[in-house]
Every structure is written in C-alpha cells, then in structure tokens.
Design an enzyme around this catalytic site. Structure first.
Site, mmCIF file in Angstrom:
data_model
loop_
_atom_site.group_PDB
_atom_site.id
_atom_site.type_symbol
_atom_site.label_atom_id
_atom_site.label_comp_id
_atom_site.label_asym_id
_atom_site.label_seq_id
_atom_site.Cartn_x
_atom_site.Cartn_y
_atom_site.Cartn_z
ATOM 1 N N SER A 130 0.823 -1.209 0.000
ATOM 2 C CA SER A 130 0.000 0.000 0.000
ATOM 3 C C SER A 130 0.858 1.262 0.000
ATOM 4 C CB SER A 130 -0.908 0.028 1.230
ATOM 5 O OG SER A 130 -1.757 -1.092 1.250
HETATM 6 N N1 SAH Z 1 -1.391 -4.709 3.933
HETATM 7 C C1 SAH Z 1 -0.533 -4.728 2.765
HETATM 8 C C2 SAH Z 1 -1.278 -4.547 1.480
HETATM 9 C C3 SAH Z 1 -2.020 -5.738 1.152
HETATM 10 S S1 SAH Z 1 -2.591 -5.840 -0.515
HETATM 11 C C4 SAH Z 1 0.556 -3.662 2.898
HETATM 12 O O1 SAH Z 1 0.918 -3.326 3.989
HETATM 13 O O2 SAH Z 1 1.099 -3.215 1.909
HETATM 14 C C5 SAH Z 1 -4.006 -6.844 -0.189
HETATM 15 C C6 SAH Z 1 -3.741 -8.244 0.292
HETATM 16 O O3 SAH Z 1 -4.987 -8.831 0.579
HETATM 17 C C7 SAH Z 1 -3.069 -9.144 -0.748
HETATM 18 O O4 SAH Z 1 -1.917 -9.699 -0.224
HETATM 19 C C8 SAH Z 1 -4.127 -10.206 -1.031
HETATM 20 O O5 SAH Z 1 -3.588 -11.483 -1.293
HETATM 21 C C9 SAH Z 1 -4.917 -10.189 0.248
HETATM 22 N N2 SAH Z 1 -6.275 -10.729 0.128
HETATM 23 C C10 SAH Z 1 -7.161 -10.561 -0.871
HETATM 24 N N3 SAH Z 1 -8.310 -11.200 -0.608
HETATM 25 C C11 SAH Z 1 -8.147 -11.794 0.617
HETATM 26 C C12 SAH Z 1 -8.980 -12.597 1.443
HETATM 27 N N4 SAH Z 1 -10.210 -12.937 1.099
HETATM 28 N N5 SAH Z 1 -8.486 -13.013 2.608
HETATM 29 C C13 SAH Z 1 -7.225 -12.676 3.003
HETATM 30 N N6 SAH Z 1 -6.396 -11.928 2.274
HETATM 31 C C14 SAH Z 1 -6.849 -11.486 1.083
#
Ligand code: SAH
Length: 221
Positions: free
Chosen positions: A72
């Site tokens: 992010s």
């Molecule tokens: N928190 C992260 C950004 C995450 S991007 C940061 O600090 O940069 C979003 C994440 O959500 C991805 O890794 C994706 O695999 C995960 N994701 C998507 N759908 C999901 C679900 N249903 N359950 C758990 N994780 C999920």
C-alpha cells in the site's frame, strides 16, 4: 560483503534523509500522529519490496510485490492506522490482507496484539519472516479467507482490512467488540470508499474517510 541497500538502515535512496522527505510529505498531506509518522520513518519499507524496487520504496506510492498484489501507499497506511488508533483504548487488532506485512509492521508497536489473515501462503510466509527479522513478535499469522475473519481470538477491538470488499463483510462485523472500530475500503474495483465503522450498543455507525483504490478482497482461499 554486507549489501548495504538491504540493511535496515539503508543508504542512498533508502537513507534517513529520503525517509524524512516521505514523512514531511505525509505531514503536508494531513497525517498528524507523531507515533505513526515515527513508524513510517523507522520501518524499512525497502525490505518489503523486491530489490529492484528498493530505490522507490520511500516514494508515496503503491508498488507491486508479485503474485498480482501491491504494497500500500505510505499515506494510505498512515491514514488507515490513524483512523483505527485515534482514541483507541483496546488491545487486539484483526488485520485482513497481510500482503508483504508493511502495514502490520507499522502498526505492531502501537497495539498490544495483531492477528493477521492472508490468503496467499507465499506472501504470508515472507511477511512472517520479515517481521521476525525486524524483532516484531506481537503478531499471529493465519492463512485463510479474510471474509471469514478469525473467530478464535475475537471479538477484536479494531479491525483493519487492506483489500477492497464489495460490501461490509457480515462475519467481520460480528467479530468487532462493542465500541470497536473497523477501517475498510468498500466498493467496486479501482475506486472504493474508505469506511470507518464503529460498533455501538445496538447498531453500527459509519463514516466515510474518502476515496481509495485497493486490490480486491477475493472470496475463498
Ligand atoms: N497490507 C498490505 C497490502 C495488502 S494488498 C501492505 O501493507 O502493503 C491486499 C492483500 O490482501 C493481498 O496480499 C491479497 O492477497 C490479500 N487478500 C485478498 N483477498 C483476501 C482474502 N479474502 N483473505 C485474506 N487476504 C486477502
């Protein structure tokens, strides 16, 4: 020889001066919490992205982390953390979407315990290792579907969802403690409303914090 660009301190485009510039930018864009700004300064974001992207790690932008996912944007991480923790008196936070673990690392010293759920095992494995390398120990990891939450340790004082939901996930609302707060982007691909949802006695209160763009919260594992 130690590869300095991969060290926690960093050099050049990952140096203290570069990080200070990012912090100033976040301040200019309305982030007020000194504790959170300190975390943005201290957490080595260049260790959460591929080596090839390390020189861009302190730009205020989302970057790819492989497997179709992103780290992010720092401003979004700071804004969501601020919205979650402003006046926070609780102890436990459930995080959905661990990804590379950057948001987790920023939050970790500011709360007692984080439970974090990620559906892609490879990302979860790497995030766990990174946090261990950074001496962060108050985080429990779980591979799974974030739509389900993590009932075992709930209810949670705070819930932070870092992927875009098409609607408020019923099970996450259920796992929010009375007085607890959830920060979650809700809306279609490409443009979502960042919502702050508070559990009051017999209802949920919802405030919009603005527009964001996250990868989707996928159904199933
Ligand atoms: N928190 C992260 C950004 C995450 S991007 C940061 O600090 O940069 C979003 C994440 O959500 C991805 O890794 C994706 O695999 C995960 N994701 C998507 N759908 C999901 C679900 N249903 N359950 C758990 N994780 C999920």
């Amino acid at each position: 020889m130690i590869d300095q660009s991969r060290s926690v301190q960093g050099i050049g485009m990952t140096s203290a001066r570069t990080r200070d510039r990012l912090v100033q930018r976040l301040k200019d864009n309305g982030i007020k919490s000194e504790a959170i700004l300190n975390q943005i300064r201290n957490v080595p974001r260049h260790l959460f992205v591929d080596e090839a992207l390390a020189s861009r790690a302190y730009e205020d932008t989302a970057l790819p982390i492989g497997l179709g996912q992103t780290i992010s944007q720092p401003w979004v991480v700071a804004r969501m953390t601020e919205a979650l923790l402003d006046g926070f008196e609780g102890e436990t936070v459930l995080e959905i979407g661990t990804g590379c673990g950057y948001q987790t690392a920023v939050m970790a010293p500011l709360v007692k315990k984080i439970y974090t759920v990620e559906r892609i095992r490879e990302l979860q494995r790497k995030a766990r290792q990174r946090l261990r390398d950074l001496d962060i120990y108050n985080v429990e990891f779980r591979p799974g579907d974030g739509w389900e939450g993590w009932r075992k340790y709930g209810p949670y004082d705070g819930i932070i969802v870092t992927a875009a939901a098409t609607e408020l996930p019923e099970k996450l609302l259920e796992q929010l403690a009375p007085g607890g707060r959830m920060i979650i982007p809700v809306g279609p691909t490409g443009c979502q409303d960042l919502l702050q949802v508070t559990r009051c006695n017999d209802h949920f209160e919802q405030v919009s914090l603005g527009t964001v763009s996250f990868v989707p919260l996928v159904h199933g594992t």
